[in-house]
Design a protein around this motif. Structure first.
Motif, PDB file in Angstrom:
ATOM      1  N   ARG A  37      19.727  32.573 -30.851  1.00 27.87           N
ATOM      2  CA  ARG A  37      19.209  31.867 -29.395  1.00 27.87           C
ATOM      3  C   ARG A  37      19.169  30.508 -29.515  1.00 27.87           C
ATOM      4  NH1 ARG A  37      16.225  34.210 -25.172  1.00 27.87           N
ATOM      5  NH2 ARG A  37      15.181  35.825 -26.588  1.00 27.87           N
ATOM      6  N   LYS A  38      19.678  29.721 -28.893  1.00 28.65           N
ATOM      7  CA  LYS A  38      19.913  28.404 -28.791  1.00 28.65           C
ATOM      8  C   LYS A  38      19.488  27.950 -27.464  1.00 28.65           C
ATOM      9  CE  LYS A  38      22.453  24.138 -30.241  1.00 28.65           C
ATOM     10  NZ  LYS A  38      23.593  23.711 -30.767  1.00 28.65           N
ATOM     11  N   GLY A  39      18.291  27.499 -27.261  1.00 22.48           N
ATOM     12  CA  GLY A  39      17.718  27.166 -25.746  1.00 22.48           C
ATOM     13  C   GLY A  39      17.483  28.618 -24.986  1.00 22.48           C
ATOM     14  N   GLU A  40      18.351  28.682 -23.995  1.00 26.01           N
ATOM     15  CA  GLU A  40      18.375  30.082 -23.094  1.00 26.01           C
ATOM     16  C   GLU A  40      19.404  30.673 -23.449  1.00 26.01           C
ATOM     17  OE1 GLU A  40      15.544  31.216 -21.516  1.00 26.01           O
ATOM     18  OE2 GLU A  40      14.403  29.472 -22.301  1.00 26.01           O
ATOM     19  N   TYR A  41      20.419  30.162 -24.177  1.00 25.87           N
ATOM     20  CA  TYR A  41      21.636  30.870 -24.394  1.00 25.87           C
ATOM     21  C   TYR A  41      21.504  31.784 -25.465  1.00 25.87           C
ATOM     22  CZ  TYR A  41      26.593  31.491 -25.955  1.00 25.87           C
ATOM     23  OH  TYR A  41      27.703  32.222 -26.532  1.00 25.87           O
ATOM     24  N   ILE A  42      22.021  32.924 -25.428  1.00 24.27           N
ATOM     25  CA  ILE A  42      22.316  34.048 -26.356  1.00 24.27           C
ATOM     26  C   ILE A  42      23.518  34.332 -26.965  1.00 24.27           C
ATOM     27  CG2 ILE A  42      21.356  36.297 -27.232  1.00 24.27           C
ATOM     28  CD1 ILE A  42      18.901  36.228 -25.187  1.00 24.27           C
ATOM     29  N   GLU A  43      23.837  34.092 -28.183  1.00 25.90           N
ATOM     30  CA  GLU A  43      25.348  34.499 -28.436  1.00 25.90           C
ATOM     31  C   GLU A  43      25.685  35.964 -28.141  1.00 25.90           C
ATOM     32  OE1 GLU A  43      25.536  33.833 -32.450  1.00 25.90           O
ATOM     33  OE2 GLU A  43      24.653  35.538 -33.209  1.00 25.90           O
ATOM     34  N   GLN A  44      26.984  36.063 -27.708  1.00 32.64           N
ATOM     35  CA  GLN A  44      27.493  37.449 -27.263  1.00 32.64           C
ATOM     36  C   GLN A  44      27.666  38.511 -28.342  1.00 32.64           C
ATOM     37  OE1 GLN A  44      27.427  38.015 -24.056  1.00 32.64           O
ATOM     38  NE2 GLN A  44      26.796  36.102 -23.745  1.00 32.64           N
ATOM     39  N   GLU A  45      28.078  38.037 -29.501  1.00 31.35           N
ATOM     40  CA  GLU A  45      28.194  38.942 -30.536  1.00 31.35           C
ATOM     41  C   GLU A  45      26.965  38.908 -31.601  1.00 31.35           C
ATOM     42  OE1 GLU A  45      30.769  40.986 -31.082  1.00 31.35           O
ATOM     43  OE2 GLU A  45      31.548  40.455 -29.172  1.00 31.35           O
ATOM     44  N   GLY A  46      26.521  40.067 -31.853  1.00 26.46           N
ATOM     45  CA  GLY A  46      25.490  40.245 -32.889  1.00 26.46           C
ATOM     46  C   GLY A  46      25.985  40.787 -33.914  1.00 26.46           C
ATOM     47  N   LYS A  47      25.108  40.517 -35.172  1.00 24.84           N
ATOM     48  CA  LYS A  47      25.379  41.157 -36.491  1.00 24.84           C
ATOM     49  C   LYS A  47      24.370  42.223 -37.001  1.00 24.84           C
ATOM     50  CE  LYS A  47      27.667  36.908 -38.185  1.00 24.84           C
ATOM     51  NZ  LYS A  47      27.597  35.868 -39.268  1.00 24.84           N
ATOM     52  N   VAL A  48      24.895  43.044 -37.591  1.00 21.18           N
ATOM     53  CA  VAL A  48      24.003  44.533 -37.952  1.00 21.18           C
ATOM     54  C   VAL A  48      23.378  44.311 -39.120  1.00 21.18           C
ATOM     55  CG1 VAL A  48      24.247  46.995 -38.053  1.00 21.18           C
ATOM     56  CG2 VAL A  48      25.310  45.949 -36.190  1.00 21.18           C
ATOM     57  N   ILE A  49      21.903  44.559 -39.346  1.00 21.22           N
ATOM     58  CA  ILE A  49      21.412  44.339 -40.652  1.00 21.22           C
ATOM     59  C   ILE A  49      20.751  45.870 -40.767  1.00 21.22           C
ATOM     60  CG2 ILE A  49      21.086  42.021 -40.593  1.00 21.22           C
ATOM     61  CD1 ILE A  49      18.205  42.673 -39.973  1.00 21.22           C
ATOM     62  N   ASN A  50      20.758  46.406 -42.092  1.00 23.11           N
ATOM     63  CA  ASN A  50      20.297  47.770 -42.255  1.00 23.11           C
ATOM     64  C   ASN A  50      18.837  47.539 -42.758  1.00 23.11           C
ATOM     65  OD1 ASN A  50      22.467  49.322 -41.614  1.00 23.11           O
ATOM     66  ND2 ASN A  50      23.473  48.349 -43.580  1.00 23.11           N
ATOM     67  N   VAL A  51      17.858  48.155 -42.263  1.00 21.88           N
ATOM     68  CA  VAL A  51      16.299  48.185 -42.726  1.00 21.88           C
ATOM     69  C   VAL A  51      15.682  49.485 -42.766  1.00 21.88           C
ATOM     70  CG1 VAL A  51      16.053  45.817 -41.900  1.00 21.88           C
ATOM     71  CG2 VAL A  51      15.600  47.535 -40.479  1.00 21.88           C
ATOM     72  N   GLN A  52      14.646  49.761 -43.340  1.00 23.41           N
ATOM     73  CA  GLN A  52      13.772  50.748 -43.130  1.00 23.41           C
ATOM     74  C   GLN A  52      12.651  50.921 -42.143  1.00 23.41           C
ATOM     75  OE1 GLN A  52      14.553  53.738 -44.688  1.00 23.41           O
ATOM     76  NE2 GLN A  52      16.290  53.037 -45.860  1.00 23.41           N
ATOM     77  N   LEU A  53      12.934  51.103 -41.310  1.00 24.15           N
ATOM     78  CA  LEU A  53      11.784  51.054 -40.077  1.00 24.15           C
ATOM     79  C   LEU A  53      10.572  51.829 -40.227  1.00 24.15           C
ATOM     80  CD1 LEU A  53      13.931  50.314 -36.933  1.00 24.15           C
ATOM     81  CD2 LEU A  53      12.824  48.871 -38.051  1.00 24.15           C
ATOM     82  N   ASN A  54      10.848  52.943 -40.860  1.00 22.43           N
ATOM     83  CA  ASN A  54       9.646  53.980 -41.000  1.00 22.43           C
ATOM     84  C   ASN A  54       8.820  53.485 -42.253  1.00 22.43           C
ATOM     85  OD1 ASN A  54      11.363  54.638 -42.749  1.00 22.43           O
ATOM     86  ND2 ASN A  54      11.284  56.717 -42.522  1.00 22.43           N
ATOM     87  N   SER A  55       9.148  52.294 -42.797  1.00 18.92           N
ATOM     88  CA  SER A  55       8.503  52.185 -44.255  1.00 18.92           C
ATOM     89  C   SER A  55       7.110  51.274 -43.914  1.00 18.92           C
ATOM     90  CB  SER A  55       9.507  51.277 -45.052  1.00 18.92           C
ATOM     91  OG  SER A  55       8.821  51.034 -46.313  1.00 18.92           O
TER      92      SER A  55
END
Length: 309
Positions: free
Chosen positions: A10-28
């Motif tokens: 995010r830069k100001g109110e602008y959010i870039e269109q393309e995101g990047k995927v990361i892998n995490v262990q959300l149940n940890s």
């Protein structure tokens, strides 16, 4: 199997269109928001201390680095947005630097001055300032619990300017160089006693407030999780029965006592300016207390000055 989260900038109110995927262990329970931020740093090059991590709609902010991921409420496939806050400094480091400044300034100005001609008032004032800021440093080390991890570097610089220059230099240069002082009337030394009393009351207020944040974190569920540094209660005693920010009131009264004792113009100006800033913070805190505790919060309390403000 790991979960996937989409990260956008995010830069100001602008959010870039393309995101990047990361892998995490959300149940940890062993992985925290800080671990997540470290992973985000690998793809965004934004250091964890500079990250402002939110949901796309800004309804949730993930600023507590110790929050376990399994209690964060983050879902597999969810999109999070990270904003670069710019250069930051840890809160604790800011406080140490702030308070060390006046000690060094007073020590240097005192030692370089004509010590043989110092009055007892000047010598006493020197130790009042030195002990005040030593107290503040010890409170930072052993008492305070900070609700945020860092402060913008620009704000840290302004805070240091306030203490180093407006307190340490201006008061010190007036007391030890620019003015000559005659022997004070003995009754004025009562202000030294008041100064010590208000310093003690200020310390007790800090201990009372920090005690709320030194209890175990509440981890019953995502909805009930309250981080240790975010836990609040309605304070009572040590002046809190009259005002929401008794610590600011006693701090101000200590500097009023110092100003009356020394008759220093710089000390008076520093006291007035500090009072103005603390009053702004006190009003903000007062509104927060009323909003959080509702009808349970005592309505007869003022923000900072008993019966007035």
């Amino acid at each position: 199997m790991s979960d996937q989260i989409i990260i956008k900038k995010r830069k100001g109110e602008y959010i870039e269109q393309e995101g990047k995927v990361i892998n995490v262990q959300l149940n940890s329970s062993g992985q925290t928001i800080l671990n997540l931020k470290k992973e985000i740093a690998k793809i965004t090059k934004i250091k964890p201390i500079r990250q402002w991590l939110t949901t796309e709609d800004k309804q949730r902010v993930f600023e507590n680095n110790e929050l376990p991921l399994n209690l964060s409420g983050i879902q597999n496939g969810q999109t999070l947005v990270v904003k670069d806050l710019g250069p930051q400094m840890l809160w604790g480091a800011v406080f140490y630097i702030e308070y060390l400044g006046p000690i060094l300034m007073f020590f240097m100005l005192y030692k370089l001055g004509n010590q043989e001609n110092y009055t007892f008032m000047q010598k006493t004032a020197y130790w009042m300032v030195i002990l005040h800021f030593i107290k503040r440093i010890l409170e930072t080390k052993f008492v305070h619990v900070f609700s945020r991890n860092s402060m913008p570097l620009k704000r840290a610089f302004i805070n240091c300017l306030h203490y180093w220059i407006f307190c340490g230099f201006f008061i010190g240069i007036e007391l030890f160089y620019l003015r000559s002082f005659s022997k004070l009337q003995s009754w004025k030394y009562i202000f030294v006693g008041f100064f010590g009393l208000f310093e003690f009351l200020n310390l007790m207020c800090h201990i009372r407030l920090s005690s709320f944040r030194k209890k175990p974190e509440l981890k019953q569920s995502d909805g009930n999780y309250i981080a240790q540094n975010k836990q609040r209660q309605i304070p009572f005693g040590w002046g809190f029965g009259a005002v929401s920010s008794a610590n600011y009131f006693w701090e101000t009264m200590a500097w009023v006592s110092f100003s009356l004792f020394t008759c220093s113009y710089a000390a008076i100006a520093f006291t007035i300016f500090s009072f103005g800033q603390m009053l702004i913070w006190a009003k903000q805190k007062h509104k927060r207390y009323i909003k959080e505790f509702g009808d349970r919060y005592p309505r007869n309390r003022k923000a900072m000055v008993p019966y007035i403000i």
